[in-house]
Write a protein that holds these residues in place. Structure first.
Motif, PDB file in Angstrom:
ATOM      1  N   ARG A   1     -27.731  16.476  20.094  1.00  0.00           N
ATOM      2  CA  ARG A   1     -26.963  15.686  19.475  1.00  0.00           C
ATOM      3  C   ARG A   1     -25.758  16.187  18.960  1.00  0.00           C
ATOM      4  O   ARG A   1     -24.822  15.575  19.191  1.00  0.00           O
ATOM      5  CB  ARG A   1     -27.699  15.554  17.704  1.00  0.00           C
ATOM      6  CG  ARG A   1     -27.059  14.508  16.996  1.00  0.00           C
ATOM      7  CD  ARG A   1     -28.076  14.588  15.603  1.00  0.00           C
ATOM      8  NE  ARG A   1     -27.302  13.543  14.768  1.00  0.00           N
ATOM      9  CZ  ARG A   1     -26.274  13.733  14.034  1.00  0.00           C
ATOM     10  NH1 ARG A   1     -25.913  14.830  13.866  1.00  0.00           N
ATOM     11  NH2 ARG A   1     -25.784  12.704  13.239  1.00  0.00           N
TER      12      ARG A   1
ATOM     13  N   ILE B   1     -22.038  14.296  19.677  1.00  0.00           N
ATOM     14  CA  ILE B   1     -20.888  14.322  18.884  1.00  0.00           C
ATOM     15  C   ILE B   1     -19.827  14.742  19.500  1.00  0.00           C
ATOM     16  O   ILE B   1     -18.603  14.000  19.217  1.00  0.00           O
ATOM     17  CB  ILE B   1     -21.144  14.955  17.440  1.00  0.00           C
ATOM     18  CG1 ILE B   1     -22.498  14.245  16.938  1.00  0.00           C
ATOM     19  CG2 ILE B   1     -20.193  15.192  16.651  1.00  0.00           C
ATOM     20  CD1 ILE B   1     -23.018  15.107  15.499  1.00  0.00           C
TER      21      ILE B   1
ATOM     22  N   LEU C   1     -28.501   0.921  14.594  1.00  0.00           N
ATOM     23  CA  LEU C   1     -27.589   2.016  14.296  1.00  0.00           C
ATOM     24  C   LEU C   1     -28.167   3.247  13.834  1.00  0.00           C
ATOM     25  O   LEU C   1     -27.682   4.433  13.808  1.00  0.00           O
ATOM     26  CB  LEU C   1     -26.825   1.263  13.023  1.00  0.00           C
ATOM     27  CG  LEU C   1     -26.018   0.008  13.103  1.00  0.00           C
ATOM     28  CD1 LEU C   1     -25.537  -0.575  12.003  1.00  0.00           C
ATOM     29  CD2 LEU C   1     -24.998   0.636  14.102  1.00  0.00           C
ATOM     30  N   ALA C   2     -29.579   3.269  13.324  1.00  0.00           N
ATOM     31  CA  ALA C   2     -30.280   4.699  12.872  1.00  0.00           C
ATOM     32  C   ALA C   2     -30.452   5.525  14.109  1.00  0.00           C
ATOM     33  O   ALA C   2     -30.349   6.559  14.063  1.00  0.00           O
ATOM     34  CB  ALA C   2     -31.338   4.322  12.122  1.00  0.00           C
TER      35      ALA C   2
ATOM     36  N   LEU D   1     -28.723   5.295  16.910  1.00  0.00           N
ATOM     37  CA  LEU D   1     -27.532   5.857  17.374  1.00  0.00           C
ATOM     38  C   LEU D   1     -27.213   7.121  16.546  1.00  0.00           C
ATOM     39  O   LEU D   1     -26.673   8.155  17.183  1.00  0.00           O
ATOM     40  CB  LEU D   1     -26.198   4.775  17.074  1.00  0.00           C
ATOM     41  CG  LEU D   1     -26.595   3.581  18.012  1.00  0.00           C
ATOM     42  CD1 LEU D   1     -25.385   2.675  18.165  1.00  0.00           C
ATOM     43  CD2 LEU D   1     -26.948   3.837  19.669  1.00  0.00           C
ATOM     44  N   GLU D   2     -27.058   6.900  15.081  1.00  0.00           N
ATOM     45  CA  GLU D   2     -26.883   8.134  14.414  1.00  0.00           C
ATOM     46  C   GLU D   2     -27.866   9.431  14.792  1.00  0.00           C
ATOM     47  O   GLU D   2     -27.361  10.400  14.747  1.00  0.00           O
ATOM     48  CB  GLU D   2     -27.012   7.620  12.929  1.00  0.00           C
ATOM     49  CG  GLU D   2     -27.071   8.684  11.745  1.00  0.00           C
ATOM     50  CD  GLU D   2     -25.694   9.515  11.815  1.00  0.00           C
ATOM     51  OE1 GLU D   2     -25.545  10.742  11.480  1.00  0.00           O
ATOM     52  OE2 GLU D   2     -24.732   8.844  12.118  1.00  0.00           O
ATOM     53  N   GLN D   3     -29.069   9.137  14.870  1.00  0.00           N
ATOM     54  CA  GLN D   3     -29.844  10.266  15.316  1.00  0.00           C
ATOM     55  C   GLN D   3     -29.408  10.934  16.499  1.00  0.00           C
ATOM     56  O   GLN D   3     -29.548  12.073  16.628  1.00  0.00           O
ATOM     57  CB  GLN D   3     -31.221   9.805  15.459  1.00  0.00           C
ATOM     58  CG  GLN D   3     -32.413  10.617  15.439  1.00  0.00           C
ATOM     59  CD  GLN D   3     -33.872  10.008  15.334  1.00  0.00           C
ATOM     60  OE1 GLN D   3     -34.080   8.840  15.265  1.00  0.00           O
ATOM     61  NE2 GLN D   3     -34.835  10.910  15.434  1.00  0.00           N
TER      62      GLN D   3
ATOM     63  N   GLY E   1     -26.571  10.988  17.803  1.00  0.00           N
ATOM     64  CA  GLY E   1     -25.064  11.553  17.683  1.00  0.00           C
ATOM     65  C   GLY E   1     -24.142  10.601  18.185  1.00  0.00           C
ATOM     66  O   GLY E   1     -22.884  11.003  18.467  1.00  0.00           O
TER      67      GLY E   1
ATOM     68  N   ASP F   1     -21.350   7.520  18.114  1.00  0.00           N
ATOM     69  CA  ASP F   1     -20.625   6.829  17.260  1.00  0.00           C
ATOM     70  C   ASP F   1     -20.644   5.661  17.398  1.00  0.00           C
ATOM     71  O   ASP F   1     -20.122   4.642  18.495  1.00  0.00           O
ATOM     72  CB  ASP F   1     -19.055   7.252  17.351  1.00  0.00           C
ATOM     73  CG  ASP F   1     -18.242   6.641  16.692  1.00  0.00           C
ATOM     74  OD1 ASP F   1     -18.379   5.682  16.013  1.00  0.00           O
ATOM     75  OD2 ASP F   1     -16.917   7.288  16.272  1.00  0.00           O
ATOM     76  N   TRP F   2     -21.264   4.663  16.699  1.00  0.00           N
ATOM     77  CA  TRP F   2     -21.663   3.374  16.930  1.00  0.00           C
ATOM     78  C   TRP F   2     -20.399   2.484  17.100  1.00  0.00           C
ATOM     79  O   TRP F   2     -20.426   1.301  17.677  1.00  0.00           O
ATOM     80  CB  TRP F   2     -22.568   2.441  15.822  1.00  0.00           C
ATOM     81  CG  TRP F   2     -21.522   2.564  14.679  1.00  0.00           C
ATOM     82  CD1 TRP F   2     -21.579   3.075  13.427  1.00  0.00           C
ATOM     83  CD2 TRP F   2     -20.847   1.361  14.431  1.00  0.00           C
ATOM     84  NE1 TRP F   2     -20.807   2.665  12.659  1.00  0.00           N
ATOM     85  CE2 TRP F   2     -20.238   1.456  13.045  1.00  0.00           C
ATOM     86  CE3 TRP F   2     -20.492   0.130  14.988  1.00  0.00           C
ATOM     87  CZ2 TRP F   2     -19.562   0.485  12.532  1.00  0.00           C
ATOM     88  CZ3 TRP F   2     -19.659  -0.722  14.340  1.00  0.00           C
ATOM     89  CH2 TRP F   2     -19.163  -0.551  13.146  1.00  0.00           C
TER      90      TRP F   2
END
Length: 150
Positions: free
Chosen positions: A19, A23, A59-60, A62-64, A66, A68-69
Motif C-alpha cells: 500500500r 501511494i 472505491l473502498a 482502491l483505498e485499501q 492505496g 488514488d481513484w
C-alpha cells in the motif's frame, strides 16, 4: 512477502500488495488521470462523469490498495458510436498498484449493476520504470453519453 506487503482476496483472486509503495506511485508517477490527459471525445465523456461513476465497494477496494481513484492509468471505450449517443457506452480501464496476482485467473466477472472489476497483470505500461512490480485493478462499466457536442 516483505514486511510492507499484505495479502488480499478480491473476488476469486488473491493479491499481495504494498500500500505504501502504491501511494508513492500515485504521488510521484501517476499524477494525472489518463482520461484527463487525452484529447479524444470518449475520454472527455469519461472524465466528465467519473466522479460519480464508481460503486462504493470499488472505491473502498482502491483505498485499501492505496490507489488514488481520481487517477486512473487509462480509460477507454469499447463501443462508442457518435451517430448513436443515446445508448450507454461500454468503458474499461485500469488502476495500477504495486503488487502481484498470486492465485486465480484473470477472467472478468459479469457486469453487476453495470459494473465489474478484477485484477489484471496485462495492461499498457507506457513509460513506467518497473512494470514488473505492478498489477492493475481493471474495470468495465456502461455509462451514458453526457457531452452535448462531439
Amino acid at each position: 512477502m516483505t514486511c510492507m506487503e499484505r495479502e488480499l482476496v478480491i473476488g476469486k483472486q488473491t493479491v499481495v500488495f504494498d500500500r505504501d509503495a502504491t501511494i508513492n506511485l500515485y504521488q510521484k508517477t501517476i499524477t494525472v488521470a489518463g482520461s484527463e490527459t487525452c484529447d479524444c471525445i470518449p475520454c472527455k465523456n469519461f472524465a466528465a462523469q467519473k466522479e460519480n461513476l464508481f460503486p462504493v465497494e470499488f472505491l473502498a477496494l482502491l483505498e485499501q490498495l492505496g490507489i488514488d481513484w481520481a487517477k486512473e492509468w487509462e480509460a477507454f471505450e469499447y463501443d462508442w458510436n457518435e451517430s448513436n449517443t443515446s445508448e450507454p457506452v461500454l468503458y474499461g480501464g485500469w488502476f495500477l498498484f504495486v503488487g502481484k496476482l498470486v492465485s486465480s485467473s484473470e477472467t472478468p466477472p459479469a457486469l453487476r449493476d453495470g459494473f465489474a472489476f478484477w485484477v489484471a497483470t496485462s495492461f499498457p505500461t507506457g513509460t513506467l520504470e518497473s512494470p514488473a512490480r505492478l498489477c492493475a485493478v481493471q474495470f468495465l462499466t456502461r455509462i451514458p453519453w453526457v457531452l452535448t457536442a462531439y
